[in-house]
Design a protein around this motif. Structure first.
Motif, PDB file in Angstrom:
ATOM      1  N   PHE A  75       6.597   8.101  -0.755  1.00 53.12           N
ATOM      2  CA  PHE A  75       7.613   7.122  -0.346  1.00 53.12           C
ATOM      3  C   PHE A  75       7.809   6.069  -1.416  1.00 53.12           C
ATOM      4  O   PHE A  75       6.897   5.742  -2.182  1.00 53.12           O
ATOM      5  CB  PHE A  75       7.180   6.445   0.970  1.00 53.12           C
ATOM      6  CG  PHE A  75       5.690   6.258   1.058  1.00 53.12           C
ATOM      7  CD1 PHE A  75       5.073   5.218   0.408  1.00 53.12           C
ATOM      8  CD2 PHE A  75       4.903   7.171   1.744  1.00 53.12           C
ATOM      9  CE1 PHE A  75       3.699   5.062   0.452  1.00 53.12           C
ATOM     10  CE2 PHE A  75       3.515   7.039   1.787  1.00 53.12           C
ATOM     11  CZ  PHE A  75       2.914   5.968   1.135  1.00 53.12           C
TER      12      PHE A  75
ATOM     13  N   GLY B 157       7.804  -5.669   2.343  1.00 56.55           N
ATOM     14  CA  GLY B 157       7.209  -6.670   3.227  1.00 56.55           C
ATOM     15  C   GLY B 157       7.887  -6.846   4.568  1.00 56.55           C
ATOM     16  O   GLY B 157       7.617  -7.808   5.280  1.00 56.55           O
TER      17      GLY B 157
ATOM     18  N   THR C 153       7.140   1.695   6.377  1.00 58.69           N
ATOM     19  CA  THR C 153       6.299   2.141   7.493  1.00 58.69           C
ATOM     20  C   THR C 153       7.167   2.817   8.566  1.00 58.69           C
ATOM     21  O   THR C 153       6.833   3.892   9.073  1.00 58.69           O
ATOM     22  CB  THR C 153       5.559   0.919   8.102  1.00 58.69           C
ATOM     23  OG1 THR C 153       4.740   0.355   7.078  1.00 58.69           O
ATOM     24  CG2 THR C 153       4.712   1.307   9.296  1.00 58.69           C
TER      25      THR C 153
ATOM     26  N   ARG D 290      -2.322   0.735   2.122  1.00 57.50           N
ATOM     27  CA  ARG D 290      -2.184   0.011   3.400  1.00 57.50           C
ATOM     28  C   ARG D 290      -1.169   0.703   4.301  1.00 57.50           C
ATOM     29  O   ARG D 290      -1.375   0.833   5.509  1.00 57.50           O
ATOM     30  CB  ARG D 290      -1.761  -1.442   3.150  1.00 57.50           C
ATOM     31  CG  ARG D 290      -2.924  -2.339   2.801  1.00 57.50           C
ATOM     32  CD  ARG D 290      -2.730  -3.738   3.373  1.00 57.50           C
ATOM     33  NE  ARG D 290      -1.649  -4.460   2.734  1.00 57.50           N
ATOM     34  CZ  ARG D 290      -1.769  -5.156   1.609  1.00 57.50           C
ATOM     35  NH1 ARG D 290      -2.937  -5.239   1.021  1.00 57.50           N
ATOM     36  NH2 ARG D 290      -0.735  -5.800   1.106  1.00 57.50           N
TER      37      ARG D 290
HETATM   38  C1  LIG Z   1       4.394   1.726  -1.151  1.00 60.60           C
HETATM   39  C2  LIG Z   1       5.528   0.829  -0.713  1.00 60.60           C
HETATM   40  C3  LIG Z   1       6.676   1.638  -0.112  1.00 60.60           C
HETATM   41  C4  LIG Z   1       4.993  -0.149   0.365  1.00 60.60           C
HETATM   42  O1  LIG Z   1       5.947  -1.167   0.576  1.00 60.60           O
HETATM   43  P1  LIG Z   1       5.666  -2.255   1.720  1.00 60.60           P
HETATM   44  O2  LIG Z   1       6.755  -3.240   1.693  1.00 60.60           O
HETATM   45  O3  LIG Z   1       4.262  -2.740   1.599  1.00 60.60           O
HETATM   46  O4  LIG Z   1       5.736  -1.364   3.045  1.00 60.60           O
HETATM   47  P2  LIG Z   1       6.566  -1.635   4.377  1.00 60.60           P
HETATM   48  O5  LIG Z   1       8.012  -1.649   4.105  1.00 60.60           O
HETATM   49  O6  LIG Z   1       6.072  -0.662   5.354  1.00 60.60           O
HETATM   50  O7  LIG Z   1       6.137  -3.103   4.774  1.00 60.60           O
HETATM   51  C5  LIG Z   1       4.825  -3.362   5.201  1.00 60.60           C
HETATM   52  C6  LIG Z   1       4.531  -4.829   5.023  1.00 60.60           C
HETATM   53  O8  LIG Z   1       5.497  -5.567   5.760  1.00 60.60           O
HETATM   54  C7  LIG Z   1       4.836  -6.294   6.804  1.00 60.60           C
HETATM   55  N1  LIG Z   1       5.728  -6.166   7.970  1.00 60.60           N
HETATM   56  C8  LIG Z   1       6.645  -7.098   8.317  1.00 60.60           C
HETATM   57  N2  LIG Z   1       7.333  -6.660   9.379  1.00 60.60           N
HETATM   58  C9  LIG Z   1       6.847  -5.447   9.718  1.00 60.60           C
HETATM   59  C10 LIG Z   1       7.165  -4.517  10.737  1.00 60.60           C
HETATM   60  N3  LIG Z   1       8.153  -4.731  11.614  1.00 60.60           N
HETATM   61  N4  LIG Z   1       6.461  -3.356  10.792  1.00 60.60           N
HETATM   62  C11 LIG Z   1       5.480  -3.100   9.918  1.00 60.60           C
HETATM   63  N5  LIG Z   1       5.135  -3.963   8.911  1.00 60.60           N
HETATM   64  C12 LIG Z   1       5.820  -5.132   8.832  1.00 60.60           C
HETATM   65  C13 LIG Z   1       3.479  -5.648   6.975  1.00 60.60           C
HETATM   66  O9  LIG Z   1       2.527  -6.559   7.478  1.00 60.60           O
HETATM   67  C14 LIG Z   1       3.182  -5.204   5.565  1.00 60.60           C
HETATM   68  O10 LIG Z   1       2.736  -6.264   4.760  1.00 60.60           O
HETATM   69  P3  LIG Z   1       1.173  -6.325   4.315  1.00 60.60           P
HETATM   70  O11 LIG Z   1       0.845  -4.995   3.676  1.00 60.60           O
HETATM   71  O12 LIG Z   1       1.165  -7.467   3.365  1.00 60.60           O
HETATM   72  O13 LIG Z   1       0.416  -6.532   5.583  1.00 60.60           O
HETATM   73  C15 LIG Z   1       6.059  -0.022  -1.900  1.00 60.60           C
HETATM   74  O14 LIG Z   1       5.026  -0.823  -2.391  1.00 60.60           O
HETATM   75  C16 LIG Z   1       6.609   0.833  -3.031  1.00 60.60           C
HETATM   76  O15 LIG Z   1       7.740   1.307  -2.985  1.00 60.60           O
HETATM   77  N6  LIG Z   1       5.805   0.998  -4.080  1.00 60.60           N
HETATM   78  C17 LIG Z   1       6.227   1.753  -5.263  1.00 60.60           C
HETATM   79  C18 LIG Z   1       6.268   3.228  -5.005  1.00 60.60           C
HETATM   80  C19 LIG Z   1       4.896   3.774  -4.669  1.00 60.60           C
HETATM   81  O16 LIG Z   1       3.913   3.418  -5.314  1.00 60.60           O
HETATM   82  N7  LIG Z   1       4.855   4.648  -3.677  1.00 60.60           N
HETATM   83  C20 LIG Z   1       3.635   5.264  -3.212  1.00 60.60           C
HETATM   84  C21 LIG Z   1       3.205   6.360  -4.084  1.00 60.60           C
HETATM   85  S1  LIG Z   1       1.680   7.067  -3.487  1.00 60.60           S
END
Ligand SMILES: CC(C)(COP(=O)(O)OP(=O)(O)OC[C@H]1O[C@@H](n2cnc3c(N)ncnc32)[C@H](O)[C@@H]1OP(=O)(O)O)[C@@H](O)C(=O)NCCC(=O)NCCS
Length: 178
Positions: free
Chosen positions: A93, A101, A106, A137
């Protein structure tokens, strides 16, 4: 639209997605732990989209474009690799940098898992760099178990890093509160 959630639609990529796709893949922080290098030019994005599998039910990688329902913008993608036996898969993803954030990734990954497990899948696996804490996470938030860690597996940014191996079985998925 292939899948819907409260805030998102998951659909096939189209040629019109290339500029937004190129823009978020060109961010070095987004590309850091991924298989492509930044920048990811428009031509590369166009070509990549052209090669994407059209049928999510066929073995191989299928790339879901993740769209924000509120304004129709492309905010990221979820890749799903269906194995030849149609019983196992791998997930990956990416979310555009300005969209982190808020739980969008998710929500999108959960939608894909829900759909795939409902279709009879036995297991989904995921791999990520041990330093990729946001990815780890997310995987743990949706229910993946850490099954192993390969030491000094990936060479990136001038250093070797561990690779985390995650898995989620259909029985574990069923027991999670949904
Ligand atoms: C991996 C990646 C998709 C995660 O992004 P992200 O914003 O942390 O993920 P989400 O969109 O699910 O958001 C989760 C965060 O939002 C917060 N949040 C706010 N509202 C939320 C809701 N309604 N539901 C769930 N989480 C929520 C969560 O607490 C979490 O923050 P935290 O980790 O600080 O606790 C992103 O970092 C990315 O694109 N990275 C580059 C690509 C990559 O490395 N991909 C993975 C390869 S293995």
């Amino acid at each position: 639209m292939l899948l819907h959630t409260d805030r998102l639609g998951l659909r096939r990529f189209t040629a019109a997605d290339a500029p937004a796709f190129s823009a978020y893949r060109s961010d070095p922080a987004i590309a850091r732990y991924q298989s492509w290098d930044a920048p990811f030019p428009l031509e590369a994005a166009t070509e990549r989209i052209r090669t994407y599998n059209d049928d999510p039910g066929q073995p191989g990688w299928f790339q879901y474009a993740v769209e924000l329902t509120a304004d129709g913008s492309l905010i990221g993608d979820v890749g799903f690799h269906l194995h030849d036996n149609l019983l196992q898969g791998d997930v990956g993803f990416t979310l555009a940098p300005g969209r982190h954030g808020r739980g969008y990734a998710t929500e999108a990954v959960r939608a894909v898992l829900h759909h795939r497990f409902a279709g009879g899948l036995h297991r989904v696996s995921a791999e990520c760099d041990a330093r990729n804490t946001r990815s780890r996470r997310l995987l743990e938030r949706v229910g993946f178990q850490l099954e192993g860690q390969r030491p000094a597996f990936t060479f990136a940014d001038g250093e070797w890093s561990d690779q985390c191996l995650y898995g989620l079985l259909a029985d574990q998925w069923k027991r999670l509160p949904h």
